[in-house]
Design an enzyme around this catalytic site. Sequence first.
Site, PDB file in Angstrom:
ATOM      1  N   ARG A   8      45.721  48.769  50.167  1.00 17.47           N
ATOM      2  CA  ARG A   8      46.906  48.763  49.791  1.00 17.47           C
ATOM      3  C   ARG A   8      48.165  49.858  49.899  1.00 17.47           C
ATOM      4  O   ARG A   8      49.090  49.876  50.009  1.00 17.47           O
ATOM      5  CB  ARG A   8      47.084  48.304  48.343  1.00 17.47           C
ATOM      6  CG  ARG A   8      46.806  46.794  47.958  1.00 17.47           C
ATOM      7  CD  ARG A   8      46.794  46.524  46.581  1.00 17.47           C
ATOM      8  NE  ARG A   8      45.464  47.227  45.580  1.00 17.47           N
ATOM      9  CZ  ARG A   8      44.441  46.463  45.471  1.00 17.47           C
ATOM     10  NH1 ARG A   8      44.083  45.224  45.939  1.00 17.47           N
ATOM     11  NH2 ARG A   8      43.366  47.319  44.815  1.00 17.47           N
ATOM     12  N   GLU A  29      32.015  53.006  39.327  1.00 13.24           N
ATOM     13  CA  GLU A  29      31.164  52.862  38.103  1.00 13.24           C
ATOM     14  C   GLU A  29      29.729  52.585  38.124  1.00 13.24           C
ATOM     15  O   GLU A  29      29.024  53.325  37.427  1.00 13.24           O
ATOM     16  CB  GLU A  29      31.752  51.620  37.229  1.00 13.24           C
ATOM     17  CG  GLU A  29      31.690  51.377  35.610  1.00 13.24           C
ATOM     18  CD  GLU A  29      32.292  50.253  35.093  1.00 13.24           C
ATOM     19  OE1 GLU A  29      32.070  50.096  34.167  1.00 13.24           O
ATOM     20  OE2 GLU A  29      32.884  49.507  35.728  1.00 13.24           O
TER      21      GLU A  29
END
Lengths: 264, 198
Positions: free
Chosen positions: B72, B109
Site C-alpha cells: 500500500r 506477532e
Amino acid sequence: MNALTGNSLKISRVNIVSKKFQRHSHSGNSVTLKSPNTSVNFQPIRAAITGAADSGETHSTVLPTESARDQLRSDMAASPDVKDGRIAGISAAIRVIPDFPKPGILFQDITTLLLDPKAFKDTIDLFVERYKDKNISVVAGIEARGFIFGPPIALAIGAKFVPMRKPNKLPGEVISEEYSLEYGTDKMEMHVGAVQAGERALVIDDLIATGGTLCAAISLLERVGVHVVECACVIELEYLKDGGGAAIRGEESAAEGGRRVGTG
Amino acid sequence: MFAAETELKEDPRLQAIFEAIRVIPNFPKPGIMFQDITTLLLNHKVFKDTVDMFVDRYRDMDISVVAGVEARGFMFGPSIALAIGAKFVPLRKPKKLPGEVISEAYELEYGTDCLEMHVGAVQPGERAVVIDDLVATGGTLSAAIKLLERVGAEVAECACVIGLPQFKVKLDSVYVHGQCTINGKPLYLLVEPRLLDC
C-alpha cells in the site's frame, strides 16, 4: 465473438523476442492461453528477453491472418508515439536481470526506471496524454507493480484508482477471477462496489507477457458492467515467429510508444 | 506529529481524508479493526488531497528518495516522488526484487518477516522519506529505516496516512504537543484510525 472484443490493447515494442505461440479465444471475454510444447527460438534484438512477469502462466496463441498482420504493421509505423523521444530514455532505464525468477527468464526490472525521475515522469506523462480526454473514470492497477504506475495516472486524469489484488489481501467483500498459470491457477480479486456499471476503465500493469493477468482483470471489470477502454503496460514482450509476431487478435495494447503488437 | 497538531489543524481536507477510510472489523483476524484505504483511493479529490498534503510537506525538505513499503506504500509513494522530483524506491517482501538486495528482518506477532531493498538504489548521503499507508507496531517502518541507514542514507521522516496515537511522544505521561517519533525519527501522520460507526 472475439475474446477481448471492444478492448484495445496497443502494445509497444520495447524488447523483442522470437517465440512461437498458439492462442485460442474462448467464449465470453476470457482468453486462456496454453503452454507450447515446442522449444522456443529466440532472435535477440537489443536486450532481447523472454522475461515473463507472469512466468507461471500458460499460453498459446493462434496467429492472425496475413491481412491482419499487415494492417497491424502499417498501423504501428504510422503511430506518432513511435517517434516520441521520451521512449528511448524510458527503454534505457529498464534493467534486465537474467535467470529471474528462474533460469532462462530475462526479467524486465522497472525499479531502475523509478530511480530516474525524468524517465518515470515521462512514462506517466505518455499514459496521461493518451488517456486524459477519453472519459476514463477508473484506473485499475494490478498488484503490485501496477500500483506504482496506476495511481499517478489516475490522479492526473481525474479517475479513481482500484487495486486488483492477489487473494485474501483486500479486506472487504470481493469478487474473484481465476486464471491459469503454467502449473495450476491463481486468483485476482476486486472489491465489490469499487466500480459502477457503465464506468470506463483502464487496466495498468508494468508488463504484459502472456496477457493472463490482464485478461483476468478485464473479466472482473466487465462482470460488473464496466467498459474496459484499454489495457496499458510499460513493457510488452513481443513474440515473433520467424519475423512474425503474435497479435492479440482484434486488440491493441497501449504502452510506451503506442506501437501495436505486430506479427510478420 | 499529526497534521492536526500543526498549522493544518483547521485544514478541511483532513476531515474528508478521515471519513474516506473504511473500517472492516475482524480482518485479517478477530479483534482487529482494519483501516481500509481503498475507499480513499476511489475518491479522486480526497486521494489527491492526501498526496498533496505529503507533497506540500516534503517539497522543500531536500528529499531525493521516497521509499514506499509494499504494497500500500506503492499507492501513495510514487505520486509524492514524482511531485517533488525524487526517486521512488520500493521496499519489498522477500524474493520479489529481482536484483541484488539487502534485507532487514523484523518481528511479527508470531515469527519474523523481512523487508528488502535493491543494492544501489540509494546513495550515501541522500535524504529519504519512508511512506506507508498505516503504522501500527512500527515494525515495518523500523526495518525500512534500518535498510536506508545501512546504505548511508538519512531518513528525514516517516510518513503514513494513518497512525496509532501511541507514537506520540510522552514526557512525564503527558503527550508532547506535535511530536510523533519512531525509533527516534520524526513521524508524520495525517489521521488516527477510525472506529467502527455503530
